[in-house]
Design a protein around this motif. Structure first.
Motif, short mmCIF file in Angstrom:
data_model
loop_
_atom_site.label_atom_id
_atom_site.label_comp_id
_atom_site.label_asym_id
_atom_site.label_seq_id
_atom_site.Cartn_x
_atom_site.Cartn_y
_atom_site.Cartn_z
N ALA A 150 25.16 -64.05 -22.21
CA ALA A 150 25.60 -65.31 -21.61
C ALA A 150 26.94 -65.74 -22.21
O ALA A 150 27.83 -66.24 -21.49
CB ALA A 150 24.55 -66.39 -21.82
N LEU A 151 27.11 -65.55 -23.50
CA LEU A 151 28.38 -65.89 -24.14
C LEU A 151 29.49 -64.93 -23.71
O LEU A 151 30.64 -65.33 -23.53
CB LEU A 151 28.20 -65.84 -25.66
N LEU A 152 29.14 -63.65 -23.52
CA LEU A 152 30.12 -62.69 -23.01
C LEU A 152 30.59 -63.11 -21.62
O LEU A 152 31.80 -63.10 -21.33
CB LEU A 152 29.50 -61.29 -22.95
N GLY A 153 29.66 -63.49 -20.76
CA GLY A 153 30.03 -63.94 -19.42
C GLY A 153 30.89 -65.18 -19.46
O GLY A 153 31.85 -65.33 -18.68
N VAL A 223 17.59 -57.88 -34.89
CA VAL A 223 17.93 -59.30 -34.98
C VAL A 223 19.34 -59.47 -35.55
O VAL A 223 20.12 -60.29 -35.06
CB VAL A 223 16.90 -60.05 -35.84
N ALA A 224 19.68 -58.70 -36.57
CA ALA A 224 20.98 -58.84 -37.22
C ALA A 224 22.11 -58.45 -36.27
O ALA A 224 23.14 -59.15 -36.19
CB ALA A 224 21.03 -57.97 -38.48
N VAL A 225 21.95 -57.35 -35.54
CA VAL A 225 23.01 -56.92 -34.62
C VAL A 225 23.18 -57.93 -33.49
O VAL A 225 24.31 -58.29 -33.13
CB VAL A 225 22.71 -55.51 -34.07
N LEU A 226 22.08 -58.41 -32.93
CA LEU A 226 22.18 -59.41 -31.86
C LEU A 226 22.79 -60.71 -32.37
O LEU A 226 23.58 -61.35 -31.66
CB LEU A 226 20.79 -59.67 -31.26
N ALA A 227 22.44 -61.11 -33.59
CA ALA A 227 23.03 -62.32 -34.17
C ALA A 227 24.53 -62.14 -34.38
O ALA A 227 25.33 -63.06 -34.13
CB ALA A 227 22.35 -62.66 -35.49
N GLY A 228 24.93 -60.95 -34.84
CA GLY A 228 26.35 -60.68 -35.01
C GLY A 228 27.12 -60.75 -33.71
O GLY A 228 28.21 -61.33 -33.64
N TRP A 229 26.56 -60.14 -32.66
CA TRP A 229 27.20 -60.21 -31.34
C TRP A 229 27.25 -61.64 -30.82
O TRP A 229 28.22 -62.04 -30.16
CB TRP A 229 26.46 -59.32 -30.35
N THR A 230 26.20 -62.42 -31.10
CA THR A 230 26.18 -63.81 -30.66
C THR A 230 27.33 -64.60 -31.30
O THR A 230 28.03 -65.36 -30.63
CB THR A 230 24.84 -64.47 -31.02
N LEU A 231 27.53 -64.42 -32.60
CA LEU A 231 28.62 -65.11 -33.29
C LEU A 231 29.98 -64.66 -32.78
O LEU A 231 30.88 -65.48 -32.52
CB LEU A 231 28.51 -64.88 -34.79
N LEU A 232 30.14 -63.33 -32.62
CA LEU A 232 31.42 -62.80 -32.16
C LEU A 232 31.76 -63.28 -30.76
O LEU A 232 32.86 -63.78 -30.49
CB LEU A 232 31.38 -61.27 -32.20
N GLY A 235 32.48 -66.99 -30.49
CA GLY A 235 33.85 -67.29 -30.88
C GLY A 235 34.84 -66.95 -29.79
O GLY A 235 35.77 -67.73 -29.51
N LEU A 236 34.66 -65.81 -29.13
CA LEU A 236 35.55 -65.43 -28.03
C LEU A 236 35.45 -66.42 -26.87
O LEU A 236 36.45 -66.77 -26.24
CB LEU A 236 35.21 -64.02 -27.55
N ALA A 237 34.22 -66.87 -26.58
CA ALA A 237 34.03 -67.84 -25.50
C ALA A 237 34.74 -69.16 -25.82
O ALA A 237 35.35 -69.77 -24.95
CB ALA A 237 32.53 -68.08 -25.27
N ALA A 238 34.66 -69.59 -27.09
CA ALA A 238 35.33 -70.83 -27.49
C ALA A 238 36.84 -70.70 -27.37
O ALA A 238 37.53 -71.62 -26.90
CB ALA A 238 34.93 -71.20 -28.91
N VAL A 239 37.38 -69.56 -27.80
CA VAL A 239 38.83 -69.33 -27.70
C VAL A 239 39.26 -69.32 -26.24
O VAL A 239 40.27 -69.92 -25.86
CB VAL A 239 39.21 -68.02 -28.40
N ALA A 240 38.50 -68.62 -25.39
CA ALA A 240 38.85 -68.55 -23.97
C ALA A 240 38.78 -69.92 -23.31
O ALA A 240 39.61 -70.26 -22.46
CB ALA A 240 37.91 -67.57 -23.25
N TYR A 241 37.80 -70.73 -23.71
CA TYR A 241 37.64 -72.05 -23.11
C TYR A 241 38.81 -72.97 -23.48
O TYR A 241 39.28 -73.75 -22.65
CB TYR A 241 36.33 -72.68 -23.57
N HIS A 242 39.29 -72.87 -24.71
CA HIS A 242 40.33 -73.79 -25.18
C HIS A 242 41.74 -73.28 -24.96
O HIS A 242 42.69 -74.02 -25.27
CB HIS A 242 40.12 -74.07 -26.67
N ARG A 243 41.90 -72.07 -24.45
CA ARG A 243 43.26 -71.57 -24.26
C ARG A 243 43.93 -72.32 -23.12
O ARG A 243 43.26 -72.86 -22.23
CB ARG A 243 43.24 -70.06 -23.96
N PRO A 244 45.28 -72.37 -23.09
CA PRO A 244 45.98 -73.08 -22.00
C PRO A 244 45.65 -72.46 -20.65
O PRO A 244 45.60 -71.25 -20.50
CB PRO A 244 47.47 -72.87 -22.34
N ARG A 245 45.39 -73.30 -19.67
CA ARG A 245 45.09 -72.85 -18.31
C ARG A 245 46.37 -72.96 -17.48
O ARG A 245 46.65 -73.99 -16.87
CB ARG A 245 44.00 -73.70 -17.65
N TRP A 246 47.17 -71.91 -17.48
CA TRP A 246 48.47 -72.01 -16.81
C TRP A 246 48.34 -72.23 -15.31
O TRP A 246 49.19 -72.85 -14.70
CB TRP A 246 49.27 -70.74 -17.09
#
Length: 269
Positions: A150-153, A223-232, A235-246
């Protein structure tokens, strides 16, 4: 019901009425399960291994859940950005966090039909039987484990345009499913692929289900690998959301009289 609840309900209803989601996220996993379990489910199993019908059930339930959350986020968010719907949401009594949380929650909720219906198909068509506690653990494990997708999407939806979002989401979905052992049992993957599969969230999601179906607790590595992917991916979703929308459409200010004012518009003459 508050504004967040109404918006969440709207998102779920829109997804459940989407024929592309129903075809790829619900009907396809059921059809693939019936096909693969008929072709390969009757093979004799070695001691300690899951039966083919159970192993394929978990793989196809995970396969459907992944597309459910991806299709409810990536292509849909990108399309809404292009049409200006994201800007229209600013008129609702919802802040950005509530909108994002509702998007993720809707994506997670529409993953449930594939999980439940694949499991039901396995019970009715292939006589799969698990203990009550296994069913009670299997469905939540597959459901909660789909959060990284869901975060990847969400990251895809806010990072690329609608022309790219669907093919990119689908390509990643198919590649990760194939390399993650959802199409071919992991034991039959080449050694080089198996090393890659160990790092993929697709394999770790299915492995959660395989452990429960075998009567074991989920492994810490899953659990550890899925948790790692969730954090990664979070973070990418947050960066994409806050980037300038030209390319975002401007929201025109409205005066007290209701007229739209455009600063510096000059003479339209």
């Amino acid at each position: 019901m508050n504004g967040t609840g109404y918006y969440l309900r709207l998102e779920c209803v829109r997804m459940l009425r989407d024929p592309r989601y129903l075809a790829l996220g619900v009907l396809a996993p059921i059809g693939f399960y019936l096909l693969f379990s008929t072709l390969f489910g009757g093979a004799p199993k070695e001691p300690g291994q899951l039966g083919g019908t159970v192993e394929i059930m978990v793989a196809m339930a995970a396969y459907g859940a992944i597309w459910g959350v991806l299709s409810a986020t990536g292509p849909r968010i990108s399309q809404e950005r292009a049409t200006g719907w994201v800007d229209q949401l600013r008129a609702l009594p919802l802040n950005a966090r509530q909108v994002m949380a509702s998007k993720l929650a809707a994506g997670m909720l529409v993953a449930l039909p594939a999980i439940l219906l694949v499991c039901l198909t396995a019970v009715l068509a292939k006589d799969v039987r698990l203990d009550a506690w296994q069913w009670a653990a299997l469905v939540p494990a597959l459901w909660l484990g789909s959060l990284p997708f869901a975060l990847l999407g969400t990251a895809i939806g806010y990072a690329v345009g609608p022309e790219t979002a669907f093919p990119l989401s689908y390509a990643l979905y198919m590649a990760m499913s194939a390399m993650g052992g959802l199409w071919v049992p992991p034991a039959k993957l080449p050694a080089s692929f198996l090393h890659v599969a160990d790092l993929l969230p697709t394999y770790r999601l299915a492995d959660l289900g395989w452990a429960v179906a075998a009567g074991h607790a989920p492994g810490w590595a899953d659990v550890a690998v899925l948790a790692g992917w969730t954090l990664l991916l979070g973070g990418l979703a947050a960066v994409a959301y806050h980037r300038p929308r030209w390319g975002r459409r401007p929201v025109l200010p409205v005066s007290a009289t209701g007229a739209v004012s455009v600063a510096g518009s000059g003479d339209m003459g």
